[in-house]
Design an enzyme around this catalytic site. Structure first.
Site, PDB file in Angstrom:
ATOM      1  N   ASP A 107       0.821  -1.212   0.000  1.00 52.70           N
ATOM      2  CA  ASP A 107       0.000   0.000   0.000  1.00 52.70           C
ATOM      3  C   ASP A 107       0.859   1.268   0.000  1.00 52.70           C
ATOM      4  OD1 ASP A 107       0.907  -0.398   2.607  1.00 52.70           O
ATOM      5  OD2 ASP A 107      -1.040  -0.095   3.567  1.00 52.70           O
ATOM      6  N   ILE A 108       1.860   1.322   0.912  1.00 50.94           N
ATOM      7  CA  ILE A 108       2.604   2.577   1.063  1.00 50.94           C
ATOM      8  C   ILE A 108       4.027   2.279   1.540  1.00 50.94           C
ATOM      9  CG2 ILE A 108       1.733   2.928   3.434  1.00 50.94           C
ATOM     10  CD1 ILE A 108       1.677   5.973   2.783  1.00 50.94           C
ATOM     11  N   ASP A 110       6.916   3.981   3.581  1.00 48.54           N
ATOM     12  CA  ASP A 110       7.203   5.106   4.474  1.00 48.54           C
ATOM     13  C   ASP A 110       8.718   5.085   4.737  1.00 48.54           C
ATOM     14  OD1 ASP A 110       7.260   7.044   6.415  1.00 48.54           O
ATOM     15  OD2 ASP A 110       5.825   6.102   7.751  1.00 48.54           O
ATOM     16  N   GLY A 112      10.465   2.440   4.543  1.00 51.51           N
ATOM     17  CA  GLY A 112      11.017   1.403   3.665  1.00 51.51           C
ATOM     18  C   GLY A 112      11.430   0.147   4.426  1.00 51.51           C
ATOM     19  N   LEU A 113      11.314   0.191   5.739  1.00 54.64           N
ATOM     20  CA  LEU A 113      11.755  -0.925   6.584  1.00 54.64           C
ATOM     21  C   LEU A 113      10.975  -2.217   6.304  1.00 54.64           C
ATOM     22  CD1 LEU A 113      13.859  -0.988   8.902  1.00 54.64           C
ATOM     23  CD2 LEU A 113      11.928  -0.902  10.484  1.00 54.64           C
ATOM     24  N   ASP A 166      -5.111   2.098   6.958  1.00 52.78           N
ATOM     25  CA  ASP A 166      -5.863   2.301   8.193  1.00 52.78           C
ATOM     26  C   ASP A 166      -5.111   3.174   9.190  1.00 52.78           C
ATOM     27  OD1 ASP A 166      -3.758   0.420   8.904  1.00 52.78           O
ATOM     28  OD2 ASP A 166      -4.880   0.077  10.754  1.00 52.78           O
TER      29      ASP A 166
HETATM   30  P1  IMP Z   1       7.482   1.424   6.530  1.00 50.08           P
HETATM   31  O1  IMP Z   1       8.028   0.122   7.015  1.00 50.08           O
HETATM   32  O2  IMP Z   1       7.838   2.563   7.440  1.00 50.08           O
HETATM   33  O3  IMP Z   1       7.845   1.719   5.081  1.00 50.08           O
HETATM   34  O4  IMP Z   1       5.918   1.340   6.632  1.00 50.08           O
HETATM   35  C1  IMP Z   1       5.166   0.539   5.786  1.00 50.08           C
HETATM   36  C2  IMP Z   1       3.839   0.152   6.398  1.00 50.08           C
HETATM   37  O5  IMP Z   1       3.433   1.062   7.429  1.00 50.08           O
HETATM   38  C3  IMP Z   1       2.750   0.176   5.367  1.00 50.08           C
HETATM   39  O6  IMP Z   1       2.564  -1.092   4.817  1.00 50.08           O
HETATM   40  C4  IMP Z   1       1.539   0.629   6.149  1.00 50.08           C
HETATM   41  O7  IMP Z   1       0.871  -0.492   6.682  1.00 50.08           O
HETATM   42  C5  IMP Z   1       2.084   1.436   7.279  1.00 50.08           C
HETATM   43  N1  IMP Z   1       2.038   2.895   7.020  1.00 50.08           N
HETATM   44  C6  IMP Z   1       3.063   3.733   6.761  1.00 50.08           C
HETATM   45  N2  IMP Z   1       2.631   4.994   6.579  1.00 50.08           N
HETATM   46  C7  IMP Z   1       1.289   4.942   6.725  1.00 50.08           C
HETATM   47  C8  IMP Z   1       0.249   5.932   6.612  1.00 50.08           C
HETATM   48  O8  IMP Z   1       0.458   7.132   6.346  1.00 50.08           O
HETATM   49  N3  IMP Z   1      -1.015   5.483   6.815  1.00 50.08           N
HETATM   50  C9  IMP Z   1      -1.328   4.182   7.086  1.00 50.08           C
HETATM   51  N4  IMP Z   1      -0.396   3.230   7.181  1.00 50.08           N
HETATM   52  C10 IMP Z   1       0.906   3.610   6.997  1.00 50.08           C
END
Ligand code: IMP
Length: 181
Positions: A107-108, A110, A112-113, A166
């Site tokens: 979905d997104i 953020d 990248g972890l 969510d």
């Molecule tokens: P990362 O590991 O920081 O890249 O985060 C990825 C995951 O965090 C995504 O698959 C989402 O489930 C959740 N996430 C990150 N940012 C958002 C946001 O703005 N809204 C909702 N979920 C988010």
């Protein structure tokens, strides 16, 4: 009281800024479907959706593909009802992707972890190819260096919900992307 401080509070999502409308999402998903179909012409694609957030995006994207594909899912969690990543990623799946053409659908992105963990994990299964398609990518300075081949929209660093995304399991059903902060 802010949304972050209470699991019980539900914000009126219609009062929140619409960052990406459902029409814009539809158009972009169609474009991604055309691009992915052209890139994987003659190959059988395995879409691996990242639950829970990618379920709507994957369902729409799969229906825009003009090539055969198989669909499976893995579950990843790192946020635990908060608006910032806990820094710990938990993965659950029972996949066998050996020699498969794999496209992870997220979905997104953020920090990248999450995708970094997923790539490291799936790489161990020796897929034929392993690429990522993310609906959204946040423009933040200290992202983990993960190669995301297909990105729907680059967005600023805001907390967004809707279209599968969510906050504390709420707002996934909202048809557009709204800013919660
Ligand atoms: P990362 O590991 O920081 O890249 O985060 C990825 C995951 O965090 C995504 O698959 C989402 O489930 C959740 N996430 C990150 N940012 C958002 C946001 O703005 N809204 C909702 N979920 C988010």
């Amino acid at each position: 009281m802010s949304a972050a401080s209470s699991k019980e509070e539900t914000v009126d999502i219609n009062s929140k800024e619409v960052l990406i409308s459902s029409d814009e999402i539809k158009k972009r998903v169609e474009e991604l479907g055309r691009q992915i179909s052209a890139d994987y012409q003659g190959r059988e694609l395995h879409l691996v959706g990242v639950l829970n957030g990618a379920f709507i995006f994957l369902a729409d994207l799969a229906r825009q593909l003009s090539i055969p594909c198989q669909i499976c899912f893995l579950q990843a969690s790192s946020y635990k009802d908060k608006k910032v990543s806990s820094g710990e990623v938990t993965l659950m799946h029972n996949l066998d992707l050996s020699r498969k053409e794999v496209l992870v659908v997220e979905d997104i992105v953020d920090t990248g972890l999450t995708l970094k963990y997923i790539l490291e994990d799936l790489q161990q299964q020796n897929p034929e190819s392993l690429e990522i398609c993310a609906l959204l990518s946040k423009n933040i300075p200290d992202k983990a260096p993960v190669p995301v081949k297909y990105v729907g929209f680059e967005i600023e660093d805001r907390f967004v919900v809707g279209y599968g995304l969510d906050f504390a399991e709420k707002y996934r059903e909202v048809p557009h992307i709204a800013c919660l902060d």
